[in-house]
Write a protein that holds these residues in place. Sequence first.
Motif, PDB file in Angstrom:
ATOM      1  N   GLU A   1      38.114  33.531  40.206  1.00  0.00           N
ATOM      2  CA  GLU A   1      38.395  34.659  39.306  1.00  0.00           C
ATOM      3  C   GLU A   1      37.035  35.115  38.806  1.00  0.00           C
TER       4      GLU A   1
ATOM      5  N   GLY B   1      34.499  38.899  37.456  1.00  0.00           N
ATOM      6  CA  GLY B   1      34.271  40.337  37.488  1.00  0.00           C
ATOM      7  C   GLY B   1      32.842  40.665  37.096  1.00  0.00           C
TER       8      GLY B   1
ATOM      9  N   TYR C   1      38.050  38.363  42.571  1.00  0.00           N
ATOM     10  CA  TYR C   1      39.278  37.603  42.818  1.00  0.00           C
ATOM     11  C   TYR C   1      39.230  37.031  44.239  1.00  0.00           C
TER      12      TYR C   1
ATOM     13  N   ALA D   1      36.395  47.503  42.464  1.00  0.00           N
ATOM     14  CA  ALA D   1      36.912  46.146  42.676  1.00  0.00           C
ATOM     15  C   ALA D   1      37.124  45.817  44.152  1.00  0.00           C
TER      16      ALA D   1
ATOM     17  N   THR E   1      32.813  48.879  37.662  1.00  0.00           N
ATOM     18  CA  THR E   1      33.383  47.537  37.551  1.00  0.00           C
ATOM     19  C   THR E   1      33.702  46.970  38.931  1.00  0.00           C
TER      20      THR E   1
ATOM     21  N   ASP F   1      35.874  52.155  39.469  1.00  0.00           N
ATOM     22  CA  ASP F   1      36.553  50.877  39.695  1.00  0.00           C
ATOM     23  C   ASP F   1      36.283  50.504  41.151  1.00  0.00           C
TER      24      ASP F   1
ATOM     25  N   SER G   1      35.542  43.291  40.964  1.00  0.00           N
ATOM     26  CA  SER G   1      36.347  42.074  40.864  1.00  0.00           C
ATOM     27  C   SER G   1      35.868  41.078  41.914  1.00  0.00           C
TER      28      SER G   1
ATOM     29  N   ASN H   1      37.082  38.582  34.892  1.00  0.00           N
ATOM     30  CA  ASN H   1      37.802  39.132  36.055  1.00  0.00           C
ATOM     31  C   ASN H   1      37.620  40.649  36.094  1.00  0.00           C
ATOM     32  N   GLY H   2      38.167  41.262  37.112  1.00  0.00           N
ATOM     33  CA  GLY H   2      37.981  42.703  37.285  1.00  0.00           C
ATOM     34  C   GLY H   2      38.763  43.536  36.294  1.00  0.00           C
ATOM     35  N   THR H   3      39.842  42.966  35.755  1.00  0.00           N
ATOM     36  CA  THR H   3      40.641  43.682  34.764  1.00  0.00           C
ATOM     37  C   THR H   3      39.885  43.787  33.442  1.00  0.00           C
TER      38      THR H   3
ATOM     39  N   LYS I   1      39.042  39.362  47.344  1.00  0.00           N
ATOM     40  CA  LYS I   1      38.106  40.496  47.391  1.00  0.00           C
ATOM     41  C   LYS I   1      36.977  40.223  48.395  1.00  0.00           C
TER      42      LYS I   1
END
Length: 368
Positions: free
Chosen positions: A190, A192, A181, A157, A177, A155, A179, A57-59, A184
């Motif tokens: 899910e 990234g 999700y 995302a 990075t 970031d 994401s 995932n993006g996190t 998005k």
Amino acid sequence: MQKSIPVSEPALSGNEKQYVLDCLESNWISSNGKYIGAFEKGFADFCGVRHALSCANGTVALHLALLGLGIKPGDEVIVPTLTYVATANAVVYCGAKPVFVDSDPLTWNMAPAEVERAITPQTRAIIIVHIYGCPAEMDALLGIARRHGLYVIEDAAEAHGAEYDQKRVGSFGDVSTFSFYGNKIITTGEGGMVTTNDSTLAARMLQIKGQGMDPQRRYWFPIIGYNYRMTNIEAAIGLAQLEKIDWHIQRRIEIARRYQANLAGEKVSFQPEPAKGRNVYWMTSLVLDEGIGISRDELREKLAASGIETRPFFYPLHTLPMYAVDSTGKSFPVASRLSAQGINLPSYSSLEDSDIDFVCTAIQATLR
Ligand SMILES: *Cc1c(COP(=O)(O)O)cnc(C)c1O
């Protein structure tokens, strides 16, 4: 019947079903298989970078990026206060400290002058977020990073395909990075991605996301790693989404233009676009003028009563309980105003023009 317009939903109108079925029929459902490499290669080409590594995932993409750069306890990382909470949390996962900065009224992204002011001897990196799809002022921010010897993480995302100076975001940072999700610009459910042009860094992040295993020696783990892998099924959906990414982006830009045209002259302002940038409008976002006799939350309630879902802007992170302690005495007036007055409107690739017009009519009826 009452209309119901969500703020976001995926558009799975391409080869998603066919590719997922192929995973099931061929038994390649875990984190090996042809779709992973194809999605990574396609995404690297799309961003104009040498390496793209898929992840869960993006996190965790942010965590991988920070670990790859060696961010550790005692380090400080500068982040915008107006962003999704994951941007700062990933810094904390490394034992480092996020240092918040206010937004630039010109882009709603981190203000370059505030970044410069936040630098201390402990600062190691800047995380540049392209909020709601709008590219940040990269010339100024990259200049600051270069002068102070800081790493840059983008970031991105919310900003797949956004451009600055005709280069795509995700290609400016030491590492960037994304994401995927469900809400998005393109989704894998899910998922990234981290992107970089640095082969050494890419190899390090590949090892970290695969439990730290030595690439030359099976089941030998010389470092603490993580299982941050994406599955072949997710990558299959991602590849199908990527095949149509130009349509997804074009459609979101058209949606924003229609909202802007319909609501011109109302007591609202839209996210500005930097002179050198292309905003891909992940979410069409507007800020209500102050002192107009109606609050942001009243507007959201009125729209909800007509079946229109909206989102309030993020709370500035310096106001959240775990980050407020370090932020006492500091003020972030631009982010605070945006956060209090801002809403994200329904924005997704399959949204119909007639729905946009319906939303605008409801907004006009409420504001007049
Ligand atoms: C969505 C988002 C993330 C986190 O991505 P997940 O895939 O939900 O973990 C990080 N940063 C920003 C700015 C985001 O909008």
